[in-house]
Motif scaffolding. Structure first.
Motif, mmCIF file in Angstrom:
data_model
loop_
_atom_site.group_PDB
_atom_site.id
_atom_site.type_symbol
_atom_site.label_atom_id
_atom_site.label_comp_id
_atom_site.label_asym_id
_atom_site.label_seq_id
_atom_site.Cartn_x
_atom_site.Cartn_y
_atom_site.Cartn_z
ATOM 1 N N SER A 22 0.828 -1.202 0.000
ATOM 2 C CA SER A 22 0.000 0.000 0.000
ATOM 3 C C SER A 22 0.874 1.268 0.000
ATOM 4 O O SER A 22 0.554 2.250 -0.689
ATOM 5 C CB SER A 22 -0.924 0.003 1.220
ATOM 6 O OG SER A 22 -0.166 -0.066 2.413
ATOM 7 N N THR A 23 1.954 1.229 0.735
ATOM 8 C CA THR A 23 2.875 2.376 0.734
ATOM 9 C C THR A 23 3.511 2.551 -0.631
ATOM 10 O O THR A 23 3.702 3.682 -1.109
ATOM 11 C CB THR A 23 3.966 2.175 1.799
ATOM 12 O OG1 THR A 23 3.353 1.920 3.068
ATOM 13 C CG2 THR A 23 4.864 3.396 1.914
ATOM 14 N N LEU A 24 3.829 1.436 -1.290
ATOM 15 C CA LEU A 24 4.415 1.499 -2.625
ATOM 16 C C LEU A 24 3.426 2.083 -3.630
ATOM 17 O O LEU A 24 3.812 2.891 -4.501
ATOM 18 C CB LEU A 24 4.862 0.112 -3.059
ATOM 19 C CG LEU A 24 5.553 -0.003 -4.410
ATOM 20 C CD1 LEU A 24 6.823 0.838 -4.432
ATOM 21 C CD2 LEU A 24 5.869 -1.460 -4.732
ATOM 22 N N LYS A 25 2.148 1.725 -3.504
ATOM 23 C CA LYS A 25 1.139 2.282 -4.404
ATOM 24 C C LYS A 25 0.989 3.788 -4.187
ATOM 25 O O LYS A 25 0.874 4.562 -5.150
ATOM 26 C CB LYS A 25 -0.199 1.588 -4.184
ATOM 27 C CG LYS A 25 -0.229 0.141 -4.649
ATOM 28 C CD LYS A 25 -1.595 -0.477 -4.390
ATOM 29 C CE LYS A 25 -1.616 -1.938 -4.836
ATOM 30 N NZ LYS A 25 -2.942 -2.552 -4.569
ATOM 31 N N ALA A 26 0.972 4.210 -2.916
ATOM 32 C CA ALA A 26 0.861 5.639 -2.626
ATOM 33 C C ALA A 26 2.077 6.396 -3.160
ATOM 34 O O ALA A 26 1.943 7.508 -3.695
ATOM 35 C CB ALA A 26 0.721 5.840 -1.120
ATOM 36 N N LEU A 27 3.242 5.797 -3.064
ATOM 37 C CA LEU A 27 4.447 6.439 -3.591
ATOM 38 C C LEU A 27 4.372 6.572 -5.114
ATOM 39 O O LEU A 27 4.700 7.638 -5.667
ATOM 40 C CB LEU A 27 5.675 5.628 -3.189
ATOM 41 C CG LEU A 27 7.026 6.120 -3.716
ATOM 42 C CD1 LEU A 27 7.338 7.521 -3.187
ATOM 43 C CD2 LEU A 27 8.145 5.148 -3.346
ATOM 44 N N LEU A 29 1.679 6.706 -6.918
ATOM 45 C CA LEU A 29 0.641 7.667 -7.267
ATOM 46 C C LEU A 29 1.145 9.102 -7.110
ATOM 47 O O LEU A 29 0.925 9.952 -7.986
ATOM 48 C CB LEU A 29 -0.591 7.428 -6.395
ATOM 49 C CG LEU A 29 -1.767 8.393 -6.607
ATOM 50 C CD1 LEU A 29 -2.293 8.287 -8.039
ATOM 51 C CD2 LEU A 29 -2.877 8.119 -5.591
ATOM 52 N N GLU A 30 1.816 9.374 -6.037
ATOM 53 C CA GLU A 30 2.316 10.730 -5.815
ATOM 54 C C GLU A 30 3.433 11.079 -6.797
ATOM 55 O O GLU A 30 3.553 12.239 -7.215
ATOM 56 C CB GLU A 30 2.815 10.866 -4.369
ATOM 57 C CG GLU A 30 1.683 10.832 -3.341
ATOM 58 C CD GLU A 30 2.194 11.131 -1.941
ATOM 59 O OE1 GLU A 30 3.431 11.289 -1.779
ATOM 60 O OE2 GLU A 30 1.374 11.207 -1.014
ATOM 61 N N GLN A 31 4.235 10.109 -7.172
ATOM 62 C CA GLN A 31 5.281 10.396 -8.164
ATOM 63 C C GLN A 31 4.691 10.687 -9.535
ATOM 64 O O GLN A 31 5.220 11.505 -10.294
ATOM 65 C CB GLN A 31 6.257 9.218 -8.237
ATOM 66 C CG GLN A 31 7.206 9.140 -7.066
ATOM 67 C CD GLN A 31 8.186 7.993 -7.199
ATOM 68 O OE1 GLN A 31 7.996 7.079 -8.021
ATOM 69 N NE2 GLN A 31 9.242 8.016 -6.390
#
Length: 320
Positions: A22-27, A29-31
């Motif tokens: 989930s943290t990887l997906k958020a990263l 998305l923000e990138q």
């Protein structure tokens, strides 16, 4: 920046290794939504606005303390007043937003947690009445803070301040990791080089010390001889060791009164002798047998006999 992109890849690799999907997906998305790789004050301002609108007092305080410890404390002391004013404006904006949305429990929570810190500030003296005030938007003490103009001006001032001081913002330790490693490597190499130079210098000094003992000993012997000569010379020239040759030291101490008395006696004897001489001169003159006239007659009679002989003796000897 290339270094930031490299660190983003390292972070992604770490998240995959730990299984933080989930943290990887958020990263990711923000990138994708990020327009550039540089710092922007709008992002921090968005975080503050989000914390205010969600009534997240802990998140608001944590973000501000982080900026204060890592950024604001490194500024010149003249900016301390501006930093404190911006912090108070942000907290007042939080209270006004909670009051406008009828979140009285959030207002009570705010004063329960912040009362110990705010009660020492004179600026917050009237705000302790804020939870009990009805129609606070019409109160002369709080009406200004409900206007859109004040709220927009406060957020704009915070944005401009963050943009201005960004140049003083230090890079995160994670970003500086590679630079610190290279710097430590250079320091280690310099340390090794300096140690080798020091060892070489010590060896050269030891060799010079081994080559100079003989010349040093002869130099020391000559120096000792010169020292002895100088010491003997000084001893011979000492005034305490010099004694008069013909004058023996007095056997006793003579005081000044004795000296004055002896001088007086000698003066009296001289005057008596002079008086006797004058009496004798007068007597001879009266008898017609002057010693001066008799000497002149004797000298005239013996000129022819002693003209070739050199006269000896002293002329004009005192007859007294």
């Amino acid at each position: 920046m290339a270094q930031v992109a490299f660190l983003d890849n390292l972070l992604r690799e770490y998240l995959v290794f730990r299984g933080f999907s989930s943290t990887l997906k958020a990263l990711d998305l923000e990138q994708r939504t990020e327009r550039d790789q540089h710092f922007r004050a709008e992002r921090i301002l968005e975080q503050f606005t989000y914390a205010v609108q969600t009534y997240d007092l802990h998140g608001l305080r944590s973000l501000w303390l982080h900026l204060d410890n890592n950024l604001f404390t490194k500024l010149d002391h003249t900016y301390a007043v501006a930093v404190k004013k911006l912090e108070n404006s942000l907290l007042k904006y939080y209270l006004v937003t909670a009051y406008s949305n009828h979140k009285s429990e959030k207002i009570s929570e705010f004063f329960n947690k912040m009362a110990g810190e705010l009660q020492q500030q004179s600026e917050w003296k009237d705000w302790f009445y804020f939870p009990f005030c009805k129609n606070a938007e019409e109160s002369p003490s709080f009406a200004l803070y409900f206007t859109k103009q004040w709220q927009d001006t406060s957020l704009l001032s915070l944005r401009n301040f963050l943009t201005t001081v960004y140049q003083c913002l230090p890079q995160p330790s994670f970003v500086r990791a590679e630079q610190e490693a290279a710097h430590m490597q250079r320091l280690s190499e310099d340390n090794v080089g300096l140690r080798s130079r020091l060892l070489q210098a010590q060896q050269e000094l030891q060799q010079q010390a081994q080559q100079q003992p003989v010349s040093g000993s002869s130099h020391n012997l000559s120096g000792d001889a010169n020292t002895r000569r100088r010491s003997v010379y000084r001893h011979q020239q000492s005034l305490n060791d010099i004694l008069p040759f013909d004058i023996s030291p007095p056997g006793h101490i003579v005081d000044d009164f004795c000296i004055i008395a002896s001088e007086a006696n000698s003066v009296g004897q001289a005057s008596d002798a002079q008086a006797r001489g004058l009496k004798l001169l007068i007597r001879n003159i009266g008898s017609g047998s002057s010693p001066v006239l008799g000497r002149k007659d004797h000298a005239a009679g013996s000129v022819g006999d002693k003209s070739t002989k050199r006269r000896s003796g002293s002329v004009g000897r005192s007859w007294i």
